[in-house]
Design a protein around this motif. Structure first.
Motif, PDB file in Angstrom:
ATOM      1  N   VAL A 111     -16.460  69.921 -27.500  1.00 24.29           N
ATOM      2  CA  VAL A 111     -16.514  69.481 -29.462  1.00 24.29           C
ATOM      3  C   VAL A 111     -16.520  68.009 -29.108  1.00 24.29           C
ATOM      4  N   CYS A 112     -16.493  66.997 -28.503  1.00 22.81           N
ATOM      5  CA  CYS A 112     -16.943  65.486 -28.962  1.00 22.81           C
ATOM      6  C   CYS A 112     -18.724  64.743 -29.061  1.00 22.81           C
ATOM      7  N   ARG A 113     -18.682  65.234 -27.267  1.00 27.29           N
ATOM      8  CA  ARG A 113     -20.028  64.743 -26.222  1.00 27.29           C
ATOM      9  C   ARG A 113     -19.494  63.281 -26.658  1.00 27.29           C
ATOM     10  N   ALA A 114     -18.757  63.220 -26.366  1.00 25.51           N
ATOM     11  CA  ALA A 114     -18.154  61.674 -26.237  1.00 25.51           C
ATOM     12  C   ALA A 114     -17.559  61.215 -25.328  1.00 25.51           C
ATOM     13  N   GLY A 115     -16.762  61.823 -24.315  1.00 30.96           N
ATOM     14  CA  GLY A 115     -16.267  61.179 -23.554  1.00 30.96           C
ATOM     15  C   GLY A 115     -13.963  61.152 -24.385  1.00 30.96           C
ATOM     16  N   GLY A 135     -11.990  65.681 -23.614  1.00 34.62           N
ATOM     17  CA  GLY A 135     -11.684  66.286 -22.085  1.00 34.62           C
ATOM     18  C   GLY A 135     -11.657  67.667 -22.218  1.00 34.62           C
ATOM     19  N   SER A 136     -12.771  68.223 -23.060  1.00 35.35           N
ATOM     20  CA  SER A 136     -12.447  69.215 -22.788  1.00 35.35           C
ATOM     21  C   SER A 136     -14.125  70.027 -22.314  1.00 35.35           C
ATOM     22  N   CYS A 137     -14.715  68.789 -21.853  1.00 35.48           N
ATOM     23  CA  CYS A 137     -16.341  69.343 -21.218  1.00 35.48           C
ATOM     24  C   CYS A 137     -15.912  69.288 -19.724  1.00 35.48           C
ATOM     25  N   ALA A 191     -18.754  65.965 -18.458  1.00 37.69           N
ATOM     26  CA  ALA A 191     -19.926  66.794 -18.425  1.00 37.69           C
ATOM     27  C   ALA A 191     -20.631  65.852 -18.746  1.00 37.69           C
ATOM     28  N   CYS A 192     -20.650  65.445 -20.551  1.00 39.26           N
ATOM     29  CA  CYS A 192     -20.748  65.875 -21.558  1.00 39.26           C
ATOM     30  C   CYS A 192     -21.309  63.477 -20.891  1.00 39.26           C
ATOM     31  N   LYS A 193     -20.221  63.003 -20.832  1.00 38.91           N
ATOM     32  CA  LYS A 193     -20.668  61.518 -19.747  1.00 38.91           C
ATOM     33  C   LYS A 193     -22.023  61.464 -18.521  1.00 38.91           C
ATOM     34  N   THR A 194     -22.200  62.843 -18.404  1.00 36.75           N
ATOM     35  CA  THR A 194     -22.323  62.131 -16.697  1.00 36.75           C
ATOM     36  C   THR A 194     -24.352  62.607 -16.779  1.00 36.75           C
ATOM     37  N   ARG A 195     -24.846  61.602 -16.443  1.00 40.42           N
ATOM     38  CA  ARG A 195     -26.351  61.799 -17.188  1.00 40.42           C
ATOM     39  C   ARG A 195     -27.109  62.468 -15.516  1.00 40.42           C
TER      40      ARG A 195
END
Ligand code: SF4
Ligand code: FES
Length: 244
Positions: free
Chosen positions: A61-65, A68-70, A81-85
């Motif tokens: 949803v947010c792509r910014a941590g 909590g949905s990813c 996942a959105c905070k993992t490079r």
């Protein structure tokens, strides 16, 4: 395709399964794509979904941590996942699985929302007070240190990673986990809540609550918000053993 030929190829292997489809069988599927600077797993999965496989399911949803949905299991560890490079993985090989413990919806998508809602109801996650709210009066002041402590625990984003990292939760289906106990500690600390320690004991004073935790630290090691989960569980446990 990026013009810079120094960009490397990475392989993302994803668990595929649709429990709603009787013909679906659990399997892994590998996608090869070109890594771009700053690429996160969110960007990689969107690229796979838009260019290679529109049937792949995952949540963002947010792509910014923040939302909590990813959360998913990335090379064996539960993470956002959105905070993992992708460049964190030297060999460029990344395997993704859905979070365990929660109801599996499809591929990387799980239902954390209903679990969190049930937990909130179980621990009565709202202020309990006999005082009438009078909007014409200034709120009662709260000690800034206590307010900070409550706000700190309110930073939980309900990602479910603490539960996916917890061995007790795997063995004990109804265990509230660090997220539930953190939530209870939040209300126990809040001076607006008039519940007594004995009231909280009724909610979490058993093996599905504070006495179920084996202090294996998985929750605190993986919580993306670095919440002081074990400290708060220990605090709750000390309070609960004193209830007569
Ligand atoms: S306590 Fe941490 S790991 Fe657990 S749900 Fe909240 S933010 Fe996620
Ligand atoms: S998409 Fe919201 S936390 Fe990752």
């Amino acid at each position: 395709m990026p013009e810079n030929e120094n960009y490397r190829e990475i392989e993302i292997t994803v668990f595929r399964y649709n429990p709603q489809d009787k013909d679906s069988k659990p399997e892994y599927q590998t996608y090869t794509l070109t890594e771009t600077p700053g690429m996160t797993l969110y960007i990689a999965l969107i690229q796979i979904w838009s260019k290679m496989d529109h049937d792949l399911s995952f949540d963002f949803v947010c792509r910014a941590g923040i939302c909590g949905s990813c959360s998913m299991v990335v090379n064996g560890k539960p993470r956002l996942a959105c905070k993992t490079r992708t460049n964190e993985f030297e060999d460029g090989k990344i395997t993704l699985l859905p979070l365990p413990v929660f109801k599996h919806i499809k591929d990387l998508s799980v239902d954390t929302g209903n679990w969190m809602n049930d937990m909130s109801v179980k621990v009565e996650s709202w202020i309990h007070t006999q005082e009438e709210t009078d909007l014409s009066r200034i709120e009662k002041p709260v000690d800034p240190e206590v307010a900070d402590e409550v706000f700190e625990l309110d930073r939980c984003i309900e990602c479910g990673i603490c539960l996916a990292s917890c061995s007790t939760k795997v063995m004990r289906e109804d265990f509230l986990g660090a997220v539930g106990l953190n939530r209870t500690a939040r209300f126990l600390l809040d001076p607006h809540d008039q519940r007594t320690d004995a009231d909280f004991y009724e909610l979490v004073g058993d093996e599905n609550g504070v006495f179920g935790c084996m202090s294996l630290m998985g929750c605190e090691d993986h919580c993306p918000k670095n919440l002081p989960l074990q400290t708060k569980i220990a605090y709750m446990r000390r309070k609960m053993v004193k209830v007569k």
